[in-house]
Design a protein around this motif. Structure first.
Motif, mmCIF file in Angstrom:
data_model
loop_
_atom_site.group_PDB
_atom_site.id
_atom_site.type_symbol
_atom_site.label_atom_id
_atom_site.label_comp_id
_atom_site.label_asym_id
_atom_site.label_seq_id
_atom_site.Cartn_x
_atom_site.Cartn_y
_atom_site.Cartn_z
ATOM 1 N N THR A 406 5.912 6.174 1.024
ATOM 2 C CA THR A 406 5.295 6.166 -0.307
ATOM 3 C C THR A 406 3.785 5.945 -0.205
ATOM 4 O O THR A 406 2.982 6.640 -0.847
ATOM 5 C CB THR A 406 5.937 5.073 -1.165
ATOM 6 O OG1 THR A 406 7.353 5.318 -1.224
ATOM 7 C CG2 THR A 406 5.373 5.093 -2.574
ATOM 8 N N VAL A 407 3.337 4.966 0.630
ATOM 9 C CA VAL A 407 1.893 4.690 0.784
ATOM 10 C C VAL A 407 1.187 5.883 1.397
ATOM 11 O O VAL A 407 0.088 6.278 0.971
ATOM 12 C CB VAL A 407 1.709 3.420 1.644
ATOM 13 C CG1 VAL A 407 0.239 3.201 1.968
ATOM 14 C CG2 VAL A 407 2.276 2.205 0.912
ATOM 15 N N HIS A 408 1.790 6.470 2.416
ATOM 16 C CA HIS A 408 1.164 7.608 3.083
ATOM 17 C C HIS A 408 0.996 8.782 2.122
ATOM 18 O O HIS A 408 -0.032 9.465 2.132
ATOM 19 C CB HIS A 408 2.022 8.018 4.282
ATOM 20 C CG HIS A 408 1.487 9.219 5.017
ATOM 21 N ND1 HIS A 408 0.346 9.146 5.814
ATOM 22 C CD2 HIS A 408 1.907 10.511 5.042
ATOM 23 C CE1 HIS A 408 0.104 10.347 6.306
ATOM 24 N NE2 HIS A 408 1.045 11.184 5.844
ATOM 25 N N GLN A 409 1.911 8.977 1.268
ATOM 26 C CA GLN A 409 1.819 10.085 0.314
ATOM 27 C C GLN A 409 0.691 9.856 -0.686
ATOM 28 O O GLN A 409 -0.050 10.778 -1.036
ATOM 29 C CB GLN A 409 3.168 10.256 -0.409
ATOM 30 C CG GLN A 409 3.201 11.464 -1.342
ATOM 31 C CD GLN A 409 4.550 11.616 -1.999
ATOM 32 O OE1 GLN A 409 5.399 10.758 -1.871
ATOM 33 N NE2 GLN A 409 4.716 12.714 -2.711
ATOM 34 N N ARG A 410 0.523 8.639 -1.145
ATOM 35 C CA ARG A 410 -0.556 8.351 -2.103
ATOM 36 C C ARG A 410 -1.932 8.520 -1.466
ATOM 37 O O ARG A 410 -2.855 9.051 -2.088
ATOM 38 C CB ARG A 410 -0.390 6.920 -2.640
ATOM 39 C CG ARG A 410 0.828 6.779 -3.559
ATOM 40 C CD ARG A 410 0.933 5.348 -4.064
ATOM 41 N NE ARG A 410 2.085 5.198 -4.938
ATOM 42 C CZ ARG A 410 2.443 4.030 -5.497
ATOM 43 N NH1 ARG A 410 1.717 2.931 -5.267
ATOM 44 N NH2 ARG A 410 3.498 3.980 -6.288
ATOM 45 N N ARG A 411 -2.122 8.076 -0.215
ATOM 46 C CA ARG A 411 -3.424 8.210 0.449
ATOM 47 C C ARG A 411 -3.741 9.681 0.693
ATOM 48 O O ARG A 411 -4.878 10.112 0.620
ATOM 49 C CB ARG A 411 -3.386 7.457 1.789
ATOM 50 C CG ARG A 411 -3.301 5.949 1.613
ATOM 51 C CD ARG A 411 -3.386 5.254 2.944
ATOM 52 N NE ARG A 411 -4.662 5.553 3.595
ATOM 53 C CZ ARG A 411 -4.974 5.166 4.829
ATOM 54 N NH1 ARG A 411 -4.093 4.491 5.561
ATOM 55 N NH2 ARG A 411 -6.160 5.464 5.344
ATOM 56 N N THR A 412 -2.748 10.455 0.983
ATOM 57 C CA THR A 412 -2.975 11.892 1.214
ATOM 58 C C THR A 412 -3.449 12.582 -0.047
ATOM 59 O O THR A 412 -4.270 13.502 -0.031
ATOM 60 C CB THR A 412 -1.677 12.541 1.710
ATOM 61 O OG1 THR A 412 -1.214 11.845 2.870
ATOM 62 C CG2 THR A 412 -1.903 14.002 2.084
ATOM 63 N N GLN A 413 -2.953 12.137 -1.204
ATOM 64 C CA GLN A 413 -3.350 12.743 -2.467
ATOM 65 C C GLN A 413 -4.796 12.392 -2.854
ATOM 66 O O GLN A 413 -5.433 13.108 -3.624
ATOM 67 C CB GLN A 413 -2.390 12.291 -3.574
ATOM 68 C CG GLN A 413 -0.989 12.858 -3.400
ATOM 69 C CD GLN A 413 -0.057 12.325 -4.460
ATOM 70 O OE1 GLN A 413 -0.455 11.474 -5.273
ATOM 71 N NE2 GLN A 413 1.160 12.839 -4.471
ATOM 72 N N THR A 414 -5.346 11.258 -2.385
ATOM 73 C CA THR A 414 -6.681 10.796 -2.804
ATOM 74 C C THR A 414 -7.790 11.163 -1.841
ATOM 75 O O THR A 414 -8.961 10.926 -2.114
ATOM 76 C CB THR A 414 -6.666 9.272 -2.984
ATOM 77 O OG1 THR A 414 -6.238 8.673 -1.762
ATOM 78 C CG2 THR A 414 -5.726 8.890 -4.110
ATOM 79 N N GLN A 415 -7.507 11.665 -0.668
ATOM 80 C CA GLN A 415 -8.536 11.996 0.321
ATOM 81 C C GLN A 415 -8.351 13.413 0.814
ATOM 82 O O GLN A 415 -7.258 13.956 0.752
ATOM 83 C CB GLN A 415 -8.451 11.032 1.507
ATOM 84 C CG GLN A 415 -8.793 9.589 1.145
ATOM 85 C CD GLN A 415 -8.713 8.699 2.362
ATOM 86 O OE1 GLN A 415 -8.343 9.158 3.426
ATOM 87 N NE2 GLN A 415 -9.113 7.444 2.183
#
Length: 465
Positions: A406-415
């Protein structure tokens, strides 16, 4: 028909004529005299004369005794012979004597409908014609269905008759509808012997197995025990040679492997009347604690012999030594009294029912099992606790993996990840143009010269990201 008699004799003055007598069983003798005139005796005296007479009437297949003697009678001047008149089997009589005209039968079999279509030709004129299906037994033929009549005025002399089974003695019989008419019989199914081996009956009260041939047949009947791969081993002292009589076996065990073997002309047919869901047999089973149980749908007394083997796959022959007698009540199970040492070894049991005359002999082999105390001393917590710990670890690992994804998916969406492309320049061998990193939050545009200071700043920026 008439009987013609020819004879040769020498004429004398004292010979007045010839006497011809005929006699048949159950009939009065019939005699007639052929006389010679006085003038003919004088004129032909001393001459050989041929005499012929054809005025004696005969019936079909009649047996007649003929006596020819001189008149008056002189010693040694008679002649006797027994003659049998031809019957309707004579082809000349079949076509010329009305009583011998039986008609000709042409047939067509329909196996799907179990019927026979019959056409009649050359039947006797002016009379109806009878047809039937019957089972031939020597000179007689027993009807298998109703009689069918073809009317004399019918233009199509044809009819269809139904049958139940095609057996060798099934025949078609036809004759003219007159008193004592001769009949024609056609038996076209002599090779159909397969249907003979049906009709096996079993009386459960008297435990009697019986079979009677529906046709006269020369065969050998034997009880046998069916094996796993289709062979059937004959039971001793059970063979019977039959032709027409009924075969009966009394005191028989109704076991699915007990069969009847029919042998005829070097061929065998096996029929197993108990191979049906209506019949259930005794069984042997292994109890978890190691005991062997014998259960039966009905009461019985069984002989059990045991032996020890090295392996049951494949089973090896062994010498059965110890014998036990086990009595089983109806719908009950009885423990076989085996020695304790056999419970943990591979062994075989040979079982046969003793309270009947004809029964099967079966061999059951069993693998060794673990000791009972080792099985019952296991603590249930030894299994439950490790299973619970393993289940908790699986759940925790799954939860941590879910959080990380879940965390990895959110960081991928913002950078966004930039790509650096390097391109050689003609005048500057060690210079490189680096594309700027595009960031959605703080977009930057520009050209960075590839210097040591800038490379350190780039690493710092990458690390901070």
């Amino acid at each position: 028909m008439h009987l013609r008699i020819q004879t040769r004799l020498q004429i004398r003055d004292s010979l007045h004529g010839v006497s011809i007598c005929t006699s048949s069983p159950g009939l009065f003798p019939n005699c007639r005299i052929i006389s010679f005139s006085k003038d003919s005796r004088k004129r032909l005296s001393g001459s050989l004369v041929d005499l012929e007479d054809d005025c004696i009437k005969l019936s079909l297949s009649q047996q007649v005794q003929i006596t020819v003697e001189t008149y008056p009678h002189y010693c040694g001047t008679d002649w006797t012979q027994v003659y049998t008149a031809p019957g309707c089997a004579n082809k000349d009589l079949q076509n010329n004597v009305a009583d011998c005209i039986t008609g000709k039968l042409l047939y067509r079999v329909n196996p799907m409908e179990k019927s026979v279509t019959i056409n009649v030709t050359e039947m006797r004129e002016g009379h109806n014609y009878n047809l039937r299906l019957c089972h031939a037994k020597g000179y007689t033929c027993a009807s298998t269905g109703p009689l069918t009549v073809i009317k004399k005025e019918d233009t199509i002399k044809s009819t269809t008759l139904s049958y139940s089974r095609l057996v060798p003695c099934l025949c078609i019989e036809g004759w003219s509808a007159v008193l004592d008419a001769h009949r024609v019989r056609v038996c076209p199914f002599r090779q159909h012997v397969e249907e003979l081996w049906t009709g096996i009956t079993f009386d459960p009260i008297e435990a009697t197995l019986s079979w009677q041939p529906s046709c006269p047949v020369t065969a050998r009947i034997t009880l046998c025990q069916k094996q796993k791969y289709g062979d059937c081993i004959d039971l001793p002292h059970t063979s019977h040679n039959v032709t027409r009589q009924k075969v009966k076996y009394t005191d028989v065990e109704s076991h699915p492997q007990l069969c009847m073997k029919f042998s005829m002309n070097s061929e065998d047919w096996i029929r197993c009347p108990f191979d049906d869901r209506r019949f259930t047999a005794w069984e042997m089973s292994r109890h978890p604690e190691g005991a062997v149980l014998l259960s039966s749908p009905g009461p019985g007394i069984f002989s059990v012999e045991s032996c020890e083997v090295e392996s049951v796959v494949p089973p090896r022959a062994c010498q059965f030594t110890q014998n036990y007698t086990v009595k089983v009540e109806k719908l009950a199970s009885v423990k076989v009294p085996l020695p304790t040492e056999l419970c943990h070894r591979a062994f075989c049991l040979q079982v046969r029912r003793q309270d009947v005359r004809y029964s099967t002999t079966l061999v059951h082999c069993f693998d060794p099992i673990l000791q009972t105390d080792l099985i019952t001393s296991v603590n249930p917590t030894w299994i439950i606790v490790p299973a619970g710990v393993l289940l908790a670890l699986v759940i925790l690992t799954s939860l941590m993996l879910y959080i990380w994804l879940t965390v990895h998916q959110r960081r991928t969406q913002t950078q966004g990840i930039g790509l650096c492309s390097y391109e050689k320049q003609k005048d500057c061998a060690r210079e490189c143009v680096v594309a700027a990193l595009h960031c959605k939050s703080t977009p930057l545009e520009g050209i960075f010269v590839n210097s040591p200071q800038n490379r350190n700043n780039e690493k710092a920026n990458l690390l901070s990201d």
